[in-house]
Each structure stands twice: as C-alpha cells, then as structure tokens.
Design a protein around this motif. Sequence first.
Motif, PDB file in Angstrom:
ATOM      1  N   ALA A   1      -9.139   5.481   6.585  1.00  0.00           N
ATOM      2  CA  ALA A   1      -8.304   4.679   5.689  1.00  0.00           C
ATOM      3  C   ALA A   1      -6.914   4.552   6.305  1.00  0.00           C
ATOM      4  O   ALA A   1      -6.419   5.472   6.956  1.00  0.00           O
ATOM      5  N   THR A   2      -6.283   3.392   6.115  1.00  0.00           N
ATOM      6  CA  THR A   2      -4.986   3.139   6.732  1.00  0.00           C
ATOM      7  C   THR A   2      -4.042   2.431   5.780  1.00  0.00           C
ATOM      8  O   THR A   2      -4.474   1.783   4.822  1.00  0.00           O
ATOM      9  N   ASP A   3      -2.742   2.565   6.053  1.00  0.00           N
ATOM     10  CA  ASP A   3      -1.729   1.754   5.380  1.00  0.00           C
ATOM     11  C   ASP A   3      -0.776   1.159   6.413  1.00  0.00           C
ATOM     12  O   ASP A   3       0.314   0.702   6.094  1.00  0.00           O
ATOM     13  N   LEU A   4      -1.189   1.173   7.697  1.00  0.00           N
ATOM     14  CA  LEU A   4      -0.348   0.712   8.792  1.00  0.00           C
ATOM     15  C   LEU A   4      -0.500  -0.789   9.015  1.00  0.00           C
ATOM     16  O   LEU A   4      -1.614  -1.309   9.156  1.00  0.00           O
ATOM     17  N   ASP A   5       0.635  -1.486   9.090  1.00  0.00           N
ATOM     18  CA  ASP A   5       0.633  -2.927   9.279  1.00  0.00           C
ATOM     19  C   ASP A   5      -0.164  -3.327  10.529  1.00  0.00           C
ATOM     20  O   ASP A   5      -0.949  -4.279  10.502  1.00  0.00           O
ATOM     21  N   ASP A   6       0.081  -2.611  11.637  1.00  0.00           N
ATOM     22  CA  ASP A   6      -0.540  -2.988  12.910  1.00  0.00           C
ATOM     23  C   ASP A   6      -2.056  -2.905  12.851  1.00  0.00           C
ATOM     24  O   ASP A   6      -2.762  -3.770  13.394  1.00  0.00           O
ATOM     25  N   VAL A   7      -2.563  -1.870  12.214  1.00  0.00           N
ATOM     26  CA  VAL A   7      -4.020  -1.709  12.127  1.00  0.00           C
ATOM     27  C   VAL A   7      -4.622  -2.846  11.293  1.00  0.00           C
ATOM     28  O   VAL A   7      -5.636  -3.457  11.682  1.00  0.00           O
ATOM     29  N   ILE A   8      -3.986  -3.135  10.157  1.00  0.00           N
ATOM     30  CA  ILE A   8      -4.472  -4.228   9.298  1.00  0.00           C
ATOM     31  C   ILE A   8      -4.431  -5.546  10.061  1.00  0.00           C
ATOM     32  O   ILE A   8      -5.384  -6.331  10.038  1.00  0.00           O
TER      33      ILE A   8
ATOM     34  N   LEU B   1       0.826  -1.203   0.000  1.00  0.00           N
ATOM     35  CA  LEU B   1       0.000   0.000   0.000  1.00  0.00           C
ATOM     36  C   LEU B   1       0.863   1.257   0.000  1.00  0.00           C
ATOM     37  O   LEU B   1       0.629   2.200  -0.756  1.00  0.00           O
ATOM     38  N   ARG B   2       1.878   1.265   0.858  1.00  0.00           N
ATOM     39  CA  ARG B   2       2.724   2.454   0.968  1.00  0.00           C
ATOM     40  C   ARG B   2       3.532   2.683  -0.298  1.00  0.00           C
ATOM     41  O   ARG B   2       3.773   3.828  -0.689  1.00  0.00           O
ATOM     42  N   LYS B   3       3.955   1.611  -0.954  1.00  0.00           N
ATOM     43  CA  LYS B   3       4.691   1.755  -2.209  1.00  0.00           C
ATOM     44  C   LYS B   3       3.819   2.390  -3.287  1.00  0.00           C
ATOM     45  O   LYS B   3       4.315   3.116  -4.153  1.00  0.00           O
ATOM     46  N   GLU B   4       2.519   2.091  -3.241  1.00  0.00           N
ATOM     47  CA  GLU B   4       1.586   2.641  -4.228  1.00  0.00           C
ATOM     48  C   GLU B   4       0.979   3.953  -3.764  1.00  0.00           C
ATOM     49  O   GLU B   4       0.132   4.528  -4.451  1.00  0.00           O
TER      50      GLU B   4
END
Length: 388
Positions: free
Chosen positions: A311-318, A280-283
């Motif tokens: 909306a999130t891109d954080l590993d921990d939240v996912i 996600l962060r790469k995109e």
Amino acid sequence: MDVWANYRKILHVDMDAFYASVEQRDDPSLMGKPVVVGGRPNSRGVVSAASYEARKYGIRSAMPVAEAARRCPSAVFLPVNGQKYREVSWQIRQIFLTYTPMVEPLSLDEAFLDVTGSTSLFGPADLIALTIKQRIQQELNLTASVGLACNKFLAKLASDLKKPDGFVVVHPNRIQEFLDPLTVERIWGVGEKTAKQLHNHNVKTVRDLRSLELKFLTKLFGSLGSQLYQLAQGIDDRPVESDRVVKSIGRETTFETDIADPDVLETTLLKLAVHVGRSLRKEALRGKTVTLKVRYADFRTLTRSRTLLRATDLDDVIYQEACSLLRELSLKQPLRLIGVTLSNLTDQIQNQLSLFEEPQLEKENLTKVLDSVKEKYGEKSITRARLL
C-alpha cells in the motif's frame, strides 16, 4: 411533557450554494451577481455550484457550463477551487464537533449530526441548531439551512424546504402533517422513472403514496417498494455514522479540447497523482489498487487497474503506475477526460519491503517536508518543475 423525550434529535446541515457563496464572500464585488463555479463559459465542464442569483436563470448543479452561459451570458464563471472549499468545510466541521462527536459528512457542504446526547450540555436541540447556524454566519460569513427531526430522512427533507438560510423543525407528533402535502419526488429513491410509474397510478403526493398497501408497492417496485412504504410514513431507523469508511480517493479532469499528446496526458496524470497522494496523507490512508479512467470524445469510458504489492500514499508511485496503465491502453483517439483513483485502502502502515525494493523511508520523509511547506505557505508555494 417534552414531545422529543423518547426520540432521537437529528440535524441535517446544508450549506447554501456553498462553492459560489465562498467565492462571493472572498470577493465582495461578486455579491448580488450571478456566479457559476465550474469553469469558463466555453469549457466542457459542468456546473459545480450556482449562486441564488444564477439559479433565477434556471442554472443548476451538473448542468453543462456551456448551457449555463447560454442561459445567463452575464454570469461570472469561476474555476473550482477545491483546496479552498475543503479548508472551509474543515472549519465548518470543527463547529459541528463542538456540539457532538456524532457527525456524518455527506460531502463538503452537508452533514448529519446526532445531538441526542448533547442536550444536557447545550440545551434543547432547536437551540443547538440555531447556535450552529449563527456561528457559521458570524465566524465564516456563510449561511446554512438546517433541518431538525427524529431521523435522517425527515431532517434532510426539512433542511431543503426553506433555502437559503432556512430552519425547519419536524416535530415527532406532526410527521404526517409535514410529509403528506409533499410531492412524491421528494421521497428518496423516487427518480424520474419511478415518479412516472406512480403518476400512472394517480399518486402525486406523499399522502397518495401512503394510501397504497405494502403488498402493492413491493409488487410494483420490489425492494424499493418497501422502502417507499416506510418513508411515506416517516420511518427511517438508520443511525448517524460518525466514522464513515473511505473506500477510495481519486481525482479526474475534463479537458477543454480533446487531448492525444502523451506528454500532456502524463503531465496531467502527475498533477492528479499529487492531489490524490496529498489527500491520502491528510486522511492517514494508503492504498494498494491504482485505477486509471479515460473517456473518449464519444463518451466511451474505460478503466484499467493494477494492485501493488505494498500500500502506498506516495505521489510518484501512483503517477508511475497510472502512466504504465495509460501506455498499455495504446490510445488511438484523443481523450476528453482522464482520472486516477486509489482504492483498497488501509490505515495500517506496512513496513515490510520486498527484497528487491528500494527503501521508501527517504521518499516518505521528503514527501512529509513538502506537505508541511504547502500546509504553511499554500498549495502553490512549492511544486514540481513538470507542473509549472
């Protein structure tokens, strides 16, 4: 007179046995050997790629690895190294972008290029195609097959005809000469069921298909019939879409043995969440909907989703949301597969926080630092203790 003057110039570039070829390139001892990428011979994975040496044994993509091992016990079986293949794919795309911004990736190993507007700078379309092939060979030590035609359908067909390392041009004034001898199975949309119906009407080649009336085909296949009618005549007006919208980003894994242990399942979810977050962060994307996918030993598949406030891109939240969904399932059987996907994506950074939500800035900054370390020193340079 230039026969291409009033036509689009579309390339379809398809890397040859991409994953397997990258592995052979990086380990010269594998050259000339049957190589299967997808996992160990006794695993329950499927073949992601097979070298041309392995294909002589009838090994194909999506075949169970166990079946591939049965067909060729002497093959070299390797795990999928997604990070490496993505990096090579990025290098290939940089070559494409040298010649046109109109690049539509279909996967890591294939893409459409519209070079119609590039000929004034780089010469005729066939020269551009050959130059791209040569650069891939010289700079990356890999081979690609390329089709050149006036539309996407014909270009993709052409790229597949003389693999590996092929180059086929379909001239605009020779389209039917190119299409007519091909089997109907070559037409997009003709799967096993449709092919059987066509064979029942003595339709075996594109020439046979072209002889049928539109009315008959639509009566037989509905809207698919109209598509078949158009494609049999080489008609395809779809543009090359350089900015394809990513609708979701996800990862899943198939276990070698069924897993019921909650700790193992949650550790696997963490590994998947880290991959999804990094992608996600790469995109430069974030997502609001987390979806958990599980598959039991009997292949029964369940999905559960939850939409976040932000909306999130954080590993921990996912990871936390995926674990929560897993616990809610109250599993009573071991799992064969587990996966995590983030959808409902946006490229807009949403800064508005809930009144009761801990500020995310510190976590986001830490994540950026970890990403930069991995980018510089490799994916395994830093990792979470739970994943060791």
